[in-house]
Write an enzyme that holds these catalytic residues in place. Structure first.
Site, PDB file in Angstrom:
ATOM      1  N   ASN A 209      -6.313   6.648  10.454  1.00 46.99           N
ATOM      2  CA  ASN A 209      -5.811   5.899  11.612  1.00 46.99           C
ATOM      3  C   ASN A 209      -5.535   6.869  12.759  1.00 46.99           C
ATOM      4  OD1 ASN A 209      -3.009   6.898  11.347  1.00 46.99           O
ATOM      5  ND2 ASN A 209      -3.111   5.787   9.413  1.00 46.99           N
ATOM      6  N   ASP A 278      -3.507   2.384   4.933  1.00 46.78           N
ATOM      7  CA  ASP A 278      -3.135   1.236   4.093  1.00 46.78           C
ATOM      8  C   ASP A 278      -4.102   1.006   2.939  1.00 46.78           C
ATOM      9  OD1 ASP A 278      -0.743   0.315   5.317  1.00 46.78           O
ATOM     10  OD2 ASP A 278      -1.954  -0.239   7.061  1.00 46.78           O
ATOM     11  N   LYS A 288     -22.653  13.455  -0.540  1.00 49.34           N
ATOM     12  CA  LYS A 288     -22.741  12.665   0.693  1.00 49.34           C
ATOM     13  C   LYS A 288     -24.013  11.810   0.704  1.00 49.34           C
ATOM     14  CE  LYS A 288     -23.632  13.131   5.573  1.00 49.34           C
ATOM     15  NZ  LYS A 288     -24.345  13.960   6.499  1.00 49.34           N
ATOM     16  N   VAL A 304      -0.697   3.684  -2.261  1.00 52.61           N
ATOM     17  CA  VAL A 304       0.702   3.622  -2.703  1.00 52.61           C
ATOM     18  C   VAL A 304       1.599   3.528  -1.460  1.00 52.61           C
ATOM     19  CG1 VAL A 304       0.706   6.157  -2.830  1.00 52.61           C
ATOM     20  CG2 VAL A 304       2.517   4.892  -3.952  1.00 52.61           C
ATOM     21  N   PHE A 322       9.807   3.628   9.809  1.00 51.98           N
ATOM     22  CA  PHE A 322       9.218   3.234  11.085  1.00 51.98           C
ATOM     23  C   PHE A 322       8.482   1.917  10.881  1.00 51.98           C
ATOM     24  CE2 PHE A 322       9.303   6.382  14.564  1.00 51.98           C
ATOM     25  CZ  PHE A 322      10.127   7.319  13.967  1.00 51.98           C
ATOM     26  N   LYS A 336      10.485  -5.180   7.062  1.00 52.06           N
ATOM     27  CA  LYS A 336      10.353  -3.859   6.416  1.00 52.06           C
ATOM     28  C   LYS A 336      11.721  -3.275   6.081  1.00 52.06           C
ATOM     29  CE  LYS A 336       5.919  -3.314   8.501  1.00 52.06           C
ATOM     30  NZ  LYS A 336       5.039  -2.815   9.534  1.00 52.06           N
ATOM     31  N   LYS A 340      11.917  -2.653   2.206  1.00 48.05           N
ATOM     32  CA  LYS A 340      11.871  -1.242   1.779  1.00 48.05           C
ATOM     33  C   LYS A 340      13.280  -0.665   1.605  1.00 48.05           C
ATOM     34  CE  LYS A 340       7.303  -0.688   3.780  1.00 48.05           C
ATOM     35  NZ  LYS A 340       6.184   0.217   3.938  1.00 48.05           N
TER      36      LYS A 340
HETATM   37  N1  CTP Z   1       4.802   3.626   4.686  1.00 41.80           N
HETATM   38  C1  CTP Z   1       4.640   4.413   3.585  1.00 41.80           C
HETATM   39  N2  CTP Z   1       3.545   4.267   2.772  1.00 41.80           N
HETATM   40  C2  CTP Z   1       2.612   3.323   3.045  1.00 41.80           C
HETATM   41  C3  CTP Z   1       2.765   2.505   4.182  1.00 41.80           C
HETATM   42  C4  CTP Z   1       3.865   2.682   4.988  1.00 41.80           C
HETATM   43  O1  CTP Z   1       5.488   5.284   3.329  1.00 41.80           O
HETATM   44  N3  CTP Z   1       1.562   3.187   2.250  1.00 41.80           N
HETATM   45  C5  CTP Z   1       6.005   3.772   5.513  1.00 41.80           C
HETATM   46  C6  CTP Z   1       5.738   4.285   6.912  1.00 41.80           C
HETATM   47  O2  CTP Z   1       5.883   5.693   6.970  1.00 41.80           O
HETATM   48  C7  CTP Z   1       6.807   3.582   7.734  1.00 41.80           C
HETATM   49  C8  CTP Z   1       7.012   2.261   7.008  1.00 41.80           C
HETATM   50  O3  CTP Z   1       6.556   2.477   5.684  1.00 41.80           O
HETATM   51  O4  CTP Z   1       8.035   4.265   7.715  1.00 41.80           O
HETATM   52  C9  CTP Z   1       6.295   1.090   7.601  1.00 41.80           C
HETATM   53  O5  CTP Z   1       4.954   1.425   7.839  1.00 41.80           O
HETATM   54  P1  CTP Z   1       3.962   0.411   8.564  1.00 41.80           P
HETATM   55  O6  CTP Z   1       2.595   1.020   8.592  1.00 41.80           O
HETATM   56  O7  CTP Z   1       4.558  -0.086   9.842  1.00 41.80           O
HETATM   57  O8  CTP Z   1       3.995  -0.822   7.594  1.00 41.80           O
HETATM   58  P2  CTP Z   1       3.298  -1.163   6.239  1.00 41.80           P
HETATM   59  O9  CTP Z   1       4.290  -1.006   5.137  1.00 41.80           O
HETATM   60  O10 CTP Z   1       2.005  -0.430   6.090  1.00 41.80           O
HETATM   61  O11 CTP Z   1       3.036  -2.719   6.442  1.00 41.80           O
HETATM   62  P3  CTP Z   1       1.954  -3.487   7.362  1.00 41.80           P
HETATM   63  O12 CTP Z   1       0.727  -2.622   7.422  1.00 41.80           O
HETATM   64  O13 CTP Z   1       1.781  -4.752   6.638  1.00 41.80           O
HETATM   65  O14 CTP Z   1       2.589  -3.688   8.710  1.00 41.80           O
END
Ligand code: CTP
Length: 402
Positions: A209, A278, A288, A304, A322, A336, A340
């Protein structure tokens, strides 16, 4: 942290790195400081009072016994004016004089007279630096409260390669900020996650990302400035590892989760600023594939949730997450917060101007069970300070989780 309203006395001594003094002045001024330069006689062989006067916009001190300077400046007045003293570069000679309390010129006299914190950036030939006399002097100064900045390793002006280079101006500015910052996180052990992760399809292609890692790195830097012991678990970024912070480099979400687990013991604060990818490809090719043989679709599975699966190492560990959103920011962020089990969540609309990925600013709200605090558009460094202010307030409130 801004240096607005602060006066930094920059002492420049006679090493080759003195030619960088105008850049150091510029960097301090860019951070908001007023800079008063003092040059030793030897430093004037490498840089000039005129150049430093031009960049600092202030008179430059050179001579203890110059009557005009003494009446206009006065070494005691200069010592009192200083909120911090930075000596960069500091030669072996200056280090020795400072360690012994010798005051035979304007700079060493200011050094004895000041009550401000002193940051010392020794820079010299690698063998001079290793000399036991120099090492002993540096240790003595360190134990007296001087902040000694470790020199960089690299090619030295003398032709040798090794430790002895003066660090770049941004590093010196950071050390001045650290000398002036409150110590309100001292005793805290802070773990920060930062940056993106990469989930590989094959040895060269990956899913990831737009995260630059800037927000998390600023949090790590700010926590260290305020006295915390800091571990930064960082995905791939183009950023320099912050000084004084233990940085653990990782690539994938799995690696990030493992590094967090391995470093979590005794952490009193966790700030998850990473943008963990994600999804990851279900299969990873060992070689490759040519583009003509690529898959027509990529099957993915969830990575995870590093934060979601975190187990608080202590009942009083403060956990901050965040929420990067593009719509319904508060609602998603609150989800969240609860899901969380966070103490508070820093929410941002990554589509807002000046917010989100790869910029130096951010627009965030801090949400907890009690409500939302909206912050204006701020440099990420100041957002980091605001987040840590909230941590300090929470700690002071004596909140104990059950
Ligand atoms: N986070 C994490 N591990 C993941 C996804 C997120 O530790 N696999 C943590 C991020 O560092 C952040 C928080 O969870 O502090 C929220 O991350 P965000 O990307 O906004 O949300 P997601 O949990 O991925 O949910 P969604 O994509 O559905 O918005």
């Amino acid at each position: 942290m801004k240096l607005e309203g602060r006066t930094v006395v920059l002492g420049v001594t006679g090493g080759i790195a003195a030619y960088k003094a105008p850049e150091v002045v510029r960097a301090l001024k860019a951070a908001g400081a007023r800079v008063r330069v003092v040059l030793t006689a030897a430093a004037r062989e490498f840089t000039t009072p005129l150049a430093l006067q031009a960049v600092s916009g202030e008179p430059v001190g050179t001579d203890l016994f110059d009557l005009t300077q003494e009446s206009q400046i006065g070494h005691v007045a200069l010592a009192d004016e200083a909120d911090a003293v930075l000596i960069a570069p500091a030669t072996a000679n200056l280090v020795a004089k400072a360690a012994r309390g010798i005051a035979d010129d304007l700079l060493t006299t200011v050094l004895l007279a000041t009550r401000a914190p002193v940051v010392l950036a020794p820079a010299m030939n690698v063998h001079m630096l290793q000399n036991p006399a120099v090492q002993e002097n540096l240790r003595a100064l360190g134990s007296r409260g001087f902040r000694v900045v470790e020199p960089d390793v690299g090619v030295l002006a003398c032709g040798y390669e090794g430790r002895g280079r003066m660090p770049d101006p941004p590093v010196l500015v950071e050390e001045v900020k650290a000398a002036l910052a409150p110590d309100d996180l001292s005793g805290e052990r802070v773990l920060v996650t930062a940056g993106p992760t990469r989930e590989f399809l094959d040895p060269v292609r990956f899913l990831s990302n737009r995260s630059s890692g800037k927000m998390g790195f600023e949090i790590a830097r700010a926590a260290r400035r305020r006295g915390a012991e800091v571990v930064l678990v960082a995905g791939p970024t183009a950023l320099d590892a912050p000084r004084g912070v233990r940085t653990v480099d990782v690539v994938s979400a799995d690696e990030m989760a493992a590094a967090v687990r391995a470093n979590l013991a005794d952490c009193t604060v966790v700030v998850a600023a990473a943008a963990v990818a994600d999804w990851r490809p279900v299969a990873r090719a060992g070689t490759k594939p040519a583009k003509t043989r690529g898959p027509s679709a990529i099957e993915v599975e969830s990575t995870v949730d590093v934060l979601g699966t975190l187990v608080r190492p202590r009942p009083d560990t403060i956990v901050v997450g965040f929420a990067a959103e593009t719509h319904d920011v508060d609602e998603h962020a609150r989800g969240k917060l609860v899901r969380k089990d966070l103490d508070f969540v820093v929410a941002n609309d990554v589509t807002a101007p000046g917010a989100g990925f790869d910029v130096d600013t951010n627009v965030v709200s801090i949400l907890d069970g009690a409500g939302a605090e909206r912050l204006p558009l701020l440099p990420k460094e100041e957002v980091a300070e605001a987040i840590l202010d909230r941590v300090v307030r929470l700690r002071a409130s004596g909140l104990q989780r059950t």
